[in-house]
Design an enzyme around this catalytic site. Structure first.
Site, PDB file in Angstrom:
ATOM      1  N   GLU A 419     -18.254 128.268  22.053  1.00 50.07           N
ATOM      2  CA  GLU A 419     -19.479 127.473  22.146  1.00 50.07           C
ATOM      3  C   GLU A 419     -20.515 128.150  23.036  1.00 50.07           C
ATOM      4  O   GLU A 419     -21.062 127.555  23.978  1.00 50.07           O
ATOM      5  CB  GLU A 419     -19.153 126.057  22.635  1.00 50.07           C
ATOM      6  CG  GLU A 419     -18.214 125.344  21.684  1.00 50.07           C
ATOM      7  CD  GLU A 419     -17.961 123.877  22.007  1.00 50.07           C
ATOM      8  OE1 GLU A 419     -18.439 123.398  23.044  1.00 50.07           O
ATOM      9  OE2 GLU A 419     -17.293 123.210  21.200  1.00 50.07           O
ATOM     10  N   GLU A 495     -11.755 124.711  16.701  1.00 47.37           N
ATOM     11  CA  GLU A 495     -11.403 123.655  17.656  1.00 47.37           C
ATOM     12  C   GLU A 495     -11.543 122.340  16.915  1.00 47.37           C
ATOM     13  O   GLU A 495     -12.590 122.086  16.303  1.00 47.37           O
ATOM     14  CB  GLU A 495     -12.342 123.725  18.859  1.00 47.37           C
ATOM     15  CG  GLU A 495     -11.798 123.033  20.079  1.00 47.37           C
ATOM     16  CD  GLU A 495     -12.695 123.276  21.299  1.00 47.37           C
ATOM     17  OE1 GLU A 495     -12.959 124.451  21.636  1.00 47.37           O
ATOM     18  OE2 GLU A 495     -13.119 122.287  21.901  1.00 47.37           O
TER      19      GLU A 495
HETATM   20  C1  GAL Z   1     -15.367 121.499  23.315  1.00 46.83           C
HETATM   21  C2  GAL Z   1     -15.122 122.643  24.283  1.00 46.83           C
HETATM   22  C3  GAL Z   1     -13.807 122.493  25.023  1.00 46.83           C
HETATM   23  C4  GAL Z   1     -13.693 121.080  25.540  1.00 46.83           C
HETATM   24  C5  GAL Z   1     -13.777 120.136  24.391  1.00 46.83           C
HETATM   25  C6  GAL Z   1     -13.554 118.688  24.757  1.00 46.83           C
HETATM   26  O1  GAL Z   1     -16.669 121.396  22.952  1.00 46.83           O
HETATM   27  O2  GAL Z   1     -15.104 123.851  23.590  1.00 46.83           O
HETATM   28  O3  GAL Z   1     -13.743 123.407  26.070  1.00 46.83           O
HETATM   29  O4  GAL Z   1     -14.708 120.865  26.445  1.00 46.83           O
HETATM   30  O5  GAL Z   1     -15.049 120.257  23.831  1.00 46.83           O
HETATM   31  O6  GAL Z   1     -13.708 117.881  23.626  1.00 46.83           O
END
Ligand code: GAL
Length: 825
Positions: A419, A495
């Site tokens: 991100e 993710e």
């Molecule tokens: C994402 C991020 C992670 C964590 C996650 C929580 O956007 O890449 O590090 O913060 O959200 O939902």
């Protein structure tokens, strides 16, 4: 073929002969450096064993890392007070380590190797600065030759570390939290990170394995190098001899009938490089590696050894819950085994470089890895984050990541970022290209990815199109639109989910949807697994996309385990100091969601798992939904023997495609039982929950992860089984003891929250305890803790002596206790 094998065997035996000829004084050598003195102020010192995390003993306090910030990533625009964001533990500030390094005579060069030091390490030797690094997560090497005396026992090595406030979005830990060692070199030696092994091709019949290496130092006149590859039984399966004195060399070995590495069959080979000068062995280097091919394409998606498979991955931060950031082999094995048993086949090392030990274990246990690097480049996500270093250090960090880890067969792709804020900019596109090229330069064999969270912007700028593997974080509903613009023809859920839950906690009425801040007054999240963050979604949403579209090549769930810090959706709630995202809690205990993933991912075992618990005094007659996670397609639920009807999975429904739900069940004490069936109407399994009575006994279940013959539950006193579980007498092996409170009939008491005390005596010591409660501020390292939802995990560490360890767990309030004995040997 016979000739090749015969020649190889001859060469390998020459190597053995040379090793036994007593010419080993100058052959390079590695010495581990675990014993250091440590100080926070440079005044008072204490002896410690590295890996060491200076902050994990706490105490927890919101003052340590209080912040007034807006978390832009979470869509916030107003600053608010954030507590526990990086664990509410005292990791910020300086720390000092020192040790006396004994260096034997006869060596020409000495290199200190740190697998990671948190953070901004400055290394001095005999009073002079020998080198430094910036990033806390990367391995680095410091040539200390100009500063040392060989033949002296007294070379003073000092490491100064500095953790700035607001430098991390999670708990980074503090100190020499990964191993340190010194490498000693003679006249000529192989340069460790310049040895590179890759599989060029592999079929059942033959594999071609390319080996390149670099020799440093005085090459001599009659030099030659023997390259050999041996299988797990030590048989040489391919070899080559390279004459000459060129420092750099390359050869391709042909391996007949190779045994290919995969998560299901993690076969390893040992590569040996032996350098001779005449008959004298000058240096030898061995590298454990594997033979396997990876590819990713529009036609076949992700392929391992030519077979398409969807990646069933989890993201993991580096902390080990109550052990903090201090690396531990047994704890890592436990993590990996637990994930494998769920059907998971890949880990994303979010959002930083993995450790060597973790990669070696992923190699040997069979776990694919996306090895990540950065959470930010030029634009900061937190005030003092890595952005301060990126311009100067970014390329060096990627270089170290790739050169250090590229021989691990488990690594299937590199990730250059998570991100990254500049994904919308031209500058971002240029950096992405540069970092990807750098990965290719040092490792042409693996694709490169990164996790993008701003789909439209990253596609408009061309950022997403640059990547070998476009990875998108969350927002599955945008996948179609993304695909329409991606020349690659596939994408990865880099993710996914960010579903939140607290083990054993259920909220009524069941809410389905995105959470706001501080959703419940007790700081817990519901384990019905239907609540998530505003930017995220349900596991069900990810599976739907993966199951329905071949172009989604898999996912990495956020996260396999809860981790310290980032207590979303309780970022402004105190006390809350660890995450709720985990499939397992911070103690490593499975939440209900573990069985949801297992039912979907693990095709080798049946799963039938019922929730919630059935102790709802006060809810009599109230609607109390019951869910079942199963690989079956249908189930019948009974409440005290009365059928609540058969429910079938419904492929057209968001929540019923992967779960069985009975939403109108009225609570009455007793028993709920489910029986599940497959598509042919055959029984798959059953599960039940019973209303437990008063807590009256303690159960101890022992897991010694580093031992194949671990006997879970067999060490409970009075048990008749063979007591196989034992610990290595090495001073760092661990036993994980799950402590549960039971009623007189042996039912688990899901509401028990007794404070327990622990006494460990004999050849082991109390190490830590954790109950998985994100709102607990009890210290992990004091021998007492409350149960959370009826359970906790107690961790016992071996001493360096053989013998027996006795562990006694006691509830003073109820006057009950349980004892278990482990063997250390
Ligand atoms: C994402 C991020 C992670 C964590 C996650 C929580 O956007 O890449 O590090 O913060 O959200 O939902």
């Amino acid at each position: 073929m016979k000739n090749i094998i015969a020649k190889a065997l001859l060469l390998a035996s020459t190597l053995m002969l040379a090793l036994s000829m007593g010419c080993r004084a100058q052959v390079s050598r590695v010495i581990d450096l675990p014993d250091w003195d440590f100080s926070r102020d440079g005044q008072s010192w204490q002896p410690v064993r590295v890996p060491h995390d200076w902050a994990i003993s706490g105490p927890f306090d919101k003052k340590w890392d209080l912040q007034m910030v807006a978390i832009e990533q979470n869509g916030e625009t107003e600053k608010t007070e954030k507590s526990g964001r990086s664990g509410a533990l005292p990791w910020i500030g300086k720390g000092y380590y020192r040790m006396r390094l004994a260096l034997p005579k006869g060596y020409k060069r000495a290199v200190l190797v740190f697998d990671g030091a948190m953070s901004e390490p400055v290394v001095s030797v005999n009073g002079r600065e020998a080198g430094r690094w910036a990033y806390g997560y990367n391995a680095f090497r410091i040539d200390i030759t100009p500063f040392v005396k060989f033949g002296s026992k007294d070379n003073l090595v000092e490491v100064h570390l500095n953790n700035r406030e607001e430098s991390s979005r999670w708990y980074p830990g503090g100190g020499l939290y990964r191993p340190v060692h010194v490498e000693l070199y003679g006249d000529a030696a192989f340069s460790p990170w310049d040895t590179y092994v890759r599989t060029l091709s592999a079929t059942r019949d033959e594999a071609q394995v390319e080996v390149s290496a670099l020799l440093q130092g005085n090459m001599g006149k009659r030099g030659y190098t023997v390259v050999s590859l041996a299988d797990a039984e030590g048989r040489v399966v391919a070899a080559d001899t390279l004459q000459g004195n060129a420092p750099q060399f390359q050869t391709t070995l042909r391996v007949a009938e190779p045994r290919l590495w995969s998560p299901e069959s993690p076969t390893l080979y040992r590569l040996s490089l032996a350098r001779y000068e005449g008959r004298r062995l000058v240096d030898v280097q061995t590298v454990k590696t594997g033979i396997r091919t990876i590819s990713v394409s529009r036609e076949h998606g992700f392929q391992l050894n030519g077979v398409s498979r969807k990646i069933k991955g989890v993201c993991l931060h580096h902390d080990l819950g109550p052990l903090g950031a201090a690396e531990n082999k047994a704890a890592l094995i436990r993590q990996i085994k637990m994930m494998k048993a769920m059907g998971c086949d890949a880990i994303r090392t979010a959002h930083n470089m993995p450790s060597t030990m973790q990669m070696e274990l992923c190699d040997s246990l069979g776990m694919m890895v996306m090895a990540e690097s950065f959470d930010m480049w030029v634009y900061p996500k937190c005030k003092n984050g890595y952005a301060r270093f990126f311009e100067e250090w970014g390329d060096r960090d990627i270089t170290n990541l790739v050169k250090h880890h590229r021989n691990h067969p488990s690594i299937i792709m590199w990730s250059i970022g998570n991100e990254i804020p500049e994904q919308w900019s031209k500058e971002g596109v240029a950096i992405a290209r540069r970092l990807q090229d750098l990965c290719h330069q040092y490792d042409p064999s693996r694709p490169v990815t990164q996790g993008m969270d701003r789909a439209e912007e990253s596609l408009a700028s061309g950022f997403a199109q640059v990547m070998d593997v476009p990875g998108f974080n969350y927002r599955v509903h945008k996948y179609y639109n993304n695909m329409a613009q991606l020349p690659q023809g596939f994408l990865l859920g880099s993710e996914t989910a960010s579903t939140v839950s607290s083990r054993g906690v259920y909220k009524f009425p069941v809410r389905v949807g995105a959470h706001n801040n501080n959703p419940y007054p007790d700081g817990q999240c519901s384990s019905y697994d239907t609540e998530y963050c505003s930017w995220s979604n349900l596991p069900d949403d990810d599976w739907q996309m993966q199951d329905d579209h071949s172009w989604v090549i898999g996912e990495f769930v956020w996260t396999g385990y809860d981790y310290l810090g980032e207590p979303t959706p309780y970022d402004t709630y105190w006390p809350s100091r660890s995450s709720y995202f985990g499939i397992c809690d911070l103690a490593g205990l499975p939440k209900d969601r573990y069985y949801m993933y297992r039912a979907h991912w693990n095709g080798r075992v049946h799963t039938t798992h019922l929730l919630p618990h059935w102790n709802w005094s006060g809810r009599e007659g109230e609607p109390t939904p019951v869910y079942c996670y199963t690989d079956g397609v249908e189930g019948e639920l009974f409440v005290n023997g009365k059928s609540q009807g058969r429910v079938r999975k419904d492929p057209t429904s968001r929540l019923d495609r992967y779960r069985l739900r009975w939403n109108d069940v009225r609570y009455e004490p007793g028993e709920i039982r489910v029986v599940t069936y497959n598509q042919y109407g055959e029984k798959v399994g059953e599960d039940c929950r019973r209303t437990a009575g008063e807590p009256s006994q303690i159960r101890l279940e022992v897991d010694c992860p580093d031992h194949v013959s671990t006997a879970v539950a067999c060490l409970v006193e009075g048990c008749d089984h063979n007591h196989d579980a034992s610990l290595n007498a090495d001073g760092h092996d661990l036993a994980f003891i799950t402590v549960s409170m039971l009623d007189a009939d042996g039912n688990e008491c899901p509401l028990a929250d007794d404070e327990l005390t622990f006494e460990v005596s004999g050849a082991g010591e109390f190490k830590a305890a954790c109950n998985g409660d994100a709102t607990s501020i009890e210290s992990f390292t004091q021998p007492r803790m409350r149960l959370f939802s009826g359970k906790l995990v107690l961790i016992v560490q071996s001493l360096k002596q053989a013998g027996k360890v006795t562990v006694r767990v006691r509830s003073a309030a109820r006057n009950i206790e349980k004892t278990v004995t482990l063997r250390v040997g």
